[in-house]
Design an enzyme around this catalytic site. Structure first.
Site, PDB file in Angstrom:
ATOM      1  N   ASP A  48      11.444   5.845   9.868  1.00 46.27           N
ATOM      2  CA  ASP A  48      10.919   5.287  11.120  1.00 46.27           C
ATOM      3  C   ASP A  48      11.236   3.785  11.184  1.00 46.27           C
ATOM      4  OD1 ASP A  48       9.130   4.510   9.199  1.00 46.27           O
ATOM      5  OD2 ASP A  48       7.334   5.205  10.255  1.00 46.27           O
ATOM      6  N   SER A  49      11.921   3.272  10.137  1.00 46.11           N
ATOM      7  CA  SER A  49      12.496   1.916  10.216  1.00 46.11           C
ATOM      8  C   SER A  49      13.535   1.871  11.337  1.00 46.11           C
ATOM      9  CB  SER A  49      13.125   1.506   8.880  1.00 46.11           C
ATOM     10  OG  SER A  49      13.939   2.544   8.370  1.00 46.11           O
ATOM     11  N   ASP A  87      11.135  10.892   8.684  1.00 49.16           N
ATOM     12  CA  ASP A  87       9.794  10.306   8.767  1.00 49.16           C
ATOM     13  C   ASP A  87       9.037  10.869   9.955  1.00 49.16           C
ATOM     14  OD1 ASP A  87       9.058   8.552   6.744  1.00 49.16           O
ATOM     15  OD2 ASP A  87      10.208   6.886   7.589  1.00 49.16           O
ATOM     16  N   LYS A 117       8.666  13.347   5.806  1.00 55.37           N
ATOM     17  CA  LYS A 117       7.932  12.385   4.970  1.00 55.37           C
ATOM     18  C   LYS A 117       6.787  11.827   5.798  1.00 55.37           C
ATOM     19  CE  LYS A 117       9.647   7.989   3.837  1.00 55.37           C
ATOM     20  NZ  LYS A 117       8.623   7.079   4.413  1.00 55.37           N
ATOM     21  N   GLU A 119       3.120   9.044   5.511  1.00 57.31           N
ATOM     22  CA  GLU A 119       2.490   7.969   4.744  1.00 57.31           C
ATOM     23  C   GLU A 119       1.013   8.265   4.486  1.00 57.31           C
ATOM     24  OE1 GLU A 119       3.140   4.245   6.800  1.00 57.31           O
ATOM     25  OE2 GLU A 119       5.316   4.480   6.756  1.00 57.31           O
ATOM     26  N   GLU A 186       6.280   2.179  -2.329  1.00 60.98           N
ATOM     27  CA  GLU A 186       6.865   0.955  -1.742  1.00 60.98           C
ATOM     28  C   GLU A 186       6.066  -0.275  -2.155  1.00 60.98           C
ATOM     29  OE1 GLU A 186       7.784   1.227   2.434  1.00 60.98           O
ATOM     30  OE2 GLU A 186       8.251  -0.909   2.583  1.00 60.98           O
TER      31      GLU A 186
HETATM   32  O1  KIV Z   1      11.284   4.042   7.247  1.00 58.86           O
HETATM   33  C1  KIV Z   1      11.841   3.742   6.196  1.00 58.86           C
HETATM   34  O2  KIV Z   1      12.970   3.225   6.165  1.00 58.86           O
HETATM   35  C2  KIV Z   1      11.119   3.984   4.945  1.00 58.86           C
HETATM   36  C3  KIV Z   1      11.716   3.395   3.689  1.00 58.86           C
HETATM   37  C4  KIV Z   1      11.382   1.961   3.609  1.00 58.86           C
HETATM   38  C5  KIV Z   1      11.278   4.130   2.484  1.00 58.86           C
HETATM   39  O3  KIV Z   1      10.106   4.599   4.934  1.00 58.86           O
END
Ligand code: KIV
Length: 272
Positions: A48-49, A87, A117, A119, A186
């Site tokens: 989600d980056s 994500d 994934k 959090e 992280e």
């Molecule tokens: O969204 C992302 O890029 C991440 C990484 C920093 C692990 O969750």
């Protein structure tokens, strides 16, 4: 040429047992995903980056489920070997396990990815359980969890005090017990990363969690030097693409970087 072996969650488990390090990077589109896959990356994370590096927001919160599915399906079309993890965006799994299940089913069905994934630890366990009952592999994410940035207030190292470190260890065990196939840690102390990796059987992937974990992940745009303003201590830049791209565009346009368009040469072109 032999077809490369597809990476599955079982392959990752074997890698941990054999002590082989797992390499993971983010990607958000077909072209980069294809390059990463051909270069032998084990896991591609459609992070989600994307909210930051693709859409230009200042946090990971705004990106939507539809946008993540768009990025994920583009990535999947470029990949033969790597495991593709997506994500779950903010607001699609917290506090509502039914919504978590339907969001993860949409991700898997509409993108063709291999896993999701999310959090958090104990507080999202019901969602993790429900997603797993649908046969969808889940990767956890503990430590600095960017979707909670408004709760943390800053992006500083997490779990430096014993209480937070104990909760992280407890959460990691809960996620493993629930059936997660791997966990991202992280920005936490290296000693804590090593401890979690030793105590757990599933692969632990670190980003700013030291070298004594089972694999590493970086955001592609950071490690290639496309983004330049973000420079945490853990980030190793392998390239300076930002300068290279601007240099190439300058060579094409004949303009100075950043300056008022003052052409010093012609735009190169070949005619037939
Ligand atoms: O969204 C992302 O890029 C991440 C990484 C920093 C692990 O969750």
């Amino acid at each position: 040429m032999n077809t490369p072996r597809k990476i599955t969650t079982h392959v990752l488990q074997e890698m941990k047992l054999k002590g082989e390090k797992i390499a993971m990077l983010t990607a958000y589109d077909f072209s980069f995903a294809r390059l990463l896959d051909r270069a032998g990356i084990d896991i591609i994370l459609v992070g989600d980056s994307a909210s930051n590096v693709m859409a230009g927001y200042d946090s990971t919160l705004p990106i939507t489920l539809n946008e993540m599915i768009y990025h994920a399906s583009s990535v999947v079309r470029g990949v033969n070997r790597a495991l593709v993890v997506v994500d779950m965006p903010f607001g699609t799994y917290q506090g509502n396990s039914k919504e978590a299940l339907s969001s993860s089913i949409r991700i898997m069905k509409e993108s063709g990815a291999d896993a999701v994934k999310l959090e958090g630890g104990k507080e999202v366990l019901e969602s993790v359980d429900r997603i797993l009952t649908a046969g969808i592999p889940v990767m956890g994410h503990l430590g600095l969890t960017p979707q909670s940035i408004h709760k943390f207030g800053t992006y500083v190292v997490r779990a430096t005090d014993p209480k937070e470190a104990d909760k992280l260890i407890e959460d990691a065990h809960l996620l493993e017990k629930a059936g997660c196939f791997s966990i991202v840690l992280e920005k936490i102390p290296a000693k804590l990363g090593a401890q979690v990796s030793n105590e757990l059987k599933i692969p632990i992937i670190g980003i700013g969690a030291g070298s004594q974990v089972d694999g590493q992940v970086l955001v592609l745009h950071d490690m290639l030097g496309i983004t330049t303003e973000f420079s945490p201590r853990f980030l190793r830049r392998y390239h300076n693409l930002s300068d290279e791209i601007q240099g190439s565009v300058k060579a094409y346009t004949g303009c100075e970087i950043g300056g008022f368009p003052k052409r010093t040469g012609a735009i190169l072109a070949i005619g037939y």
